[in-house]
Write a protein that holds these residues in place. Structure first.
Motif, mmCIF file in Angstrom:
data_model
loop_
_atom_site.group_PDB
_atom_site.id
_atom_site.type_symbol
_atom_site.label_atom_id
_atom_site.label_comp_id
_atom_site.label_asym_id
_atom_site.label_seq_id
_atom_site.Cartn_x
_atom_site.Cartn_y
_atom_site.Cartn_z
ATOM 1 N N ARG A 1 13.560 -74.685 36.399
ATOM 2 C CA ARG A 1 14.962 -74.263 36.353
ATOM 3 C C ARG A 1 15.202 -73.393 35.126
ATOM 4 O O ARG A 1 14.385 -73.356 34.198
ATOM 5 C CB ARG A 1 15.899 -75.468 36.318
ATOM 6 C CG ARG A 1 15.718 -76.361 35.087
ATOM 7 C CD ARG A 1 16.946 -77.173 34.807
ATOM 8 N NE ARG A 1 16.736 -78.184 33.790
ATOM 9 C CZ ARG A 1 16.709 -77.956 32.470
ATOM 10 N NH1 ARG A 1 16.852 -76.710 32.016
ATOM 11 N NH2 ARG A 1 16.523 -78.940 31.613
ATOM 12 N N SER A 2 16.324 -72.697 35.133
ATOM 13 C CA SER A 2 16.686 -71.888 33.972
ATOM 14 C C SER A 2 17.180 -72.807 32.855
ATOM 15 O O SER A 2 17.533 -73.963 33.104
ATOM 16 C CB SER A 2 17.794 -70.898 34.358
ATOM 17 O OG SER A 2 18.972 -71.597 34.700
ATOM 18 N N PRO A 3 17.236 -72.309 31.611
ATOM 19 C CA PRO A 3 17.645 -73.164 30.498
ATOM 20 C C PRO A 3 19.108 -73.575 30.553
ATOM 21 O O PRO A 3 19.504 -74.559 29.947
ATOM 22 C CB PRO A 3 17.368 -72.323 29.249
ATOM 23 C CG PRO A 3 16.935 -70.999 29.695
ATOM 24 C CD PRO A 3 16.753 -71.003 31.173
ATOM 25 N N GLY A 4 19.937 -72.791 31.254
ATOM 26 C CA GLY A 4 21.357 -73.120 31.298
ATOM 27 C C GLY A 4 22.143 -72.560 30.136
ATOM 28 O O GLY A 4 23.346 -72.790 30.029
ATOM 29 N N GLN A 5 21.488 -71.825 29.255
ATOM 30 C CA GLN A 5 22.172 -71.185 28.134
ATOM 31 C C GLN A 5 21.347 -70.005 27.656
ATOM 32 O O GLN A 5 20.155 -69.918 27.933
ATOM 33 C CB GLN A 5 22.385 -72.169 26.980
ATOM 34 C CG GLN A 5 21.099 -72.775 26.443
ATOM 35 C CD GLN A 5 21.328 -73.686 25.257
ATOM 36 O OE1 GLN A 5 21.572 -73.238 24.146
ATOM 37 N NE2 GLN A 5 21.266 -74.994 25.497
ATOM 38 N N GLY A 6 22.001 -69.084 26.965
ATOM 39 C CA GLY A 6 21.295 -67.941 26.425
ATOM 40 C C GLY A 6 20.576 -68.295 25.140
ATOM 41 O O GLY A 6 20.896 -69.287 24.484
ATOM 42 N N THR B 1 28.343 -68.576 28.791
ATOM 43 C CA THR B 1 28.014 -69.884 29.322
ATOM 44 C C THR B 1 27.310 -69.683 30.660
ATOM 45 O O THR B 1 27.762 -68.912 31.496
ATOM 46 C CB THR B 1 29.277 -70.730 29.530
ATOM 47 O OG1 THR B 1 30.178 -70.016 30.381
ATOM 48 C CG2 THR B 1 29.960 -71.005 28.199
ATOM 49 N N ARG B 2 26.212 -70.376 30.839
ATOM 50 C CA ARG B 2 25.403 -70.195 32.033
ATOM 51 C C ARG B 2 25.145 -71.534 32.700
ATOM 52 O O ARG B 2 24.954 -72.538 32.029
ATOM 53 C CB ARG B 2 24.061 -69.534 31.679
ATOM 54 C CG ARG B 2 24.198 -68.195 30.971
ATOM 55 C CD ARG B 2 22.828 -67.637 30.634
ATOM 56 N NE ARG B 2 22.917 -66.379 29.913
ATOM 57 C CZ ARG B 2 21.869 -65.702 29.467
ATOM 58 N NH1 ARG B 2 20.652 -66.169 29.666
ATOM 59 N NH2 ARG B 2 22.031 -64.567 28.822
ATOM 60 N N ARG B 3 25.141 -71.513 34.008
ATOM 61 C CA ARG B 3 24.792 -72.707 34.752
ATOM 62 C C ARG B 3 23.285 -72.751 34.957
ATOM 63 O O ARG B 3 22.632 -71.717 35.072
ATOM 64 C CB ARG B 3 25.504 -72.697 36.106
ATOM 65 C CG ARG B 3 27.009 -72.754 36.004
ATOM 66 C CD ARG B 3 27.652 -72.678 37.372
ATOM 67 N NE ARG B 3 27.256 -73.811 38.205
ATOM 68 C CZ ARG B 3 27.627 -73.968 39.463
ATOM 69 N NH1 ARG B 3 28.391 -73.047 40.047
ATOM 70 N NH2 ARG B 3 27.236 -75.018 40.155
ATOM 71 N N LYS B 4 22.753 -73.950 34.991
ATOM 72 C CA LYS B 4 21.320 -74.090 35.247
ATOM 73 C C LYS B 4 21.030 -73.690 36.688
ATOM 74 O O LYS B 4 21.708 -74.133 37.610
ATOM 75 C CB LYS B 4 20.885 -75.529 35.000
ATOM 76 C CG LYS B 4 20.977 -75.950 33.544
ATOM 77 C CD LYS B 4 20.592 -77.405 33.368
ATOM 78 C CE LYS B 4 20.719 -77.813 31.905
ATOM 79 N NZ LYS B 4 20.412 -79.250 31.710
ATOM 80 N N ALA B 5 20.044 -72.834 36.863
ATOM 81 C CA ALA B 5 19.677 -72.356 38.194
ATOM 82 C C ALA B 5 18.279 -72.845 38.537
ATOM 83 O O ALA B 5 17.349 -72.745 37.732
ATOM 84 C CB ALA B 5 19.725 -70.835 38.242
#
Length: 249
Positions: free
Chosen positions: A70-75, A128-132
């Motif tokens: 998954r992606s980290p969920g943050q930059g 702000t990023r959601r975990k993908a």
């Protein structure tokens, strides 16, 4: 995660104890109260800064293996102001400071703000990023993940990471099992109800097989899951026996 190419020599089974598999995710637990005085969020943050010269280093999936799935969920956070990690970054830092001073000067001229107000962080975006979710490993990589035996303690600050690792591994095994049927849609367990009854039975059998490839043992013995205590030594022996069986098989 990567040394398991199908048909070649490589890792076929892995046993881990209290794995720390997401250095990025440590930030999410800063406000939660940990029951272990031995490992606190502050100490983990200090250790992370000692181990990694730049934040982007612990955003590498080879360091934080959960990021394979998954992606980290943050930059990646910006480096702290005034603490360049090398000469090139120091030059870039000075150039940024010149730019920010010019912008602040123009702002002060147009709105009467003091030249000393504001900082370089005023110009930084903090998205702000959601975990993908990521489907790892992709079919093109030709990898077959090893069997896993994960030991975790309920008081460990890494307990949730162990749970997530086990969950992602099981999903990966389930996807790979369904890839053998060309043209058949790959589903996760929460999507099984959308197919006919006969298909559900087959897919649930695949799910049971996938779950059996990832063992997760949760204890309540403090951080020493594999320690010198009688129970800890017994757990090590059991894991060694499990590894022996899987390697021979």
């Amino acid at each position: 995660m990567t040394e398991c190419r199908a048909g070649e020599a490589g890792v076929v089974a892995a046993a881990v104890s209290n794995p720390l598999v997401d250095w990025v995710g440590l930030d999410e637990g800063q406000e939660s109260e940990l029951r272990s005085a031995a490992v606190t969020p502050y100490r983990l943050d200090v250790l992370r800064r000692q181990l990694f010269g730049k934040a982007e280093h612990y955003f590498d999936p080879f360091v934080s293996p959960l990021l394979f799935f998954r992606s980290p969920g943050q930059g990646v956070p910006q480096a702290p102001s005034g603490v360049p990690s090398d000469d090139l970054e120091h030059l870039a830092y000075l150039e940024r400071q010149d730019f920010f001073r010019q912008q602040l000067g123009l702002s002060a001229m147009s709105s009467g703000l003091s030249h000393n107000e504001g900082s370089d962080t005023d110009f930084r975006e903090k998205p702000t990023r959601r975990k993908a979710s990521k489907r790892y490993p992709s079919k093109s990589l030709g990898l077959r993940l090893p069997l896993f035996n994960i030991s975790s303690d309920s008081v460990s600050p890494f307990a949730e990471q162990a749970d997530e690792l086990a969950s992602e591994l099981r999903k990966s095994f389930l996807r790979q099992a369904q890839m053998t049927d060309f043209g058949r849609k790959i589903l996760l367990p929460d999507e099984f109800d959308d197919v006919d009854e006969d298909d559900q039975v087959e897919r649930k059998a695949m799910l049971a097989e996938a779950n059996g490839k990832v063992l997760l043992e949760r204890t309540q013995s403090g951080l020493g899951v594999w320690d010198g205590s009688k129970e800890g030594v017994e757990r090590v022996k059991n894991v060694a026996a499990w590894l022996g069986q899987k390697l021979v098989g």
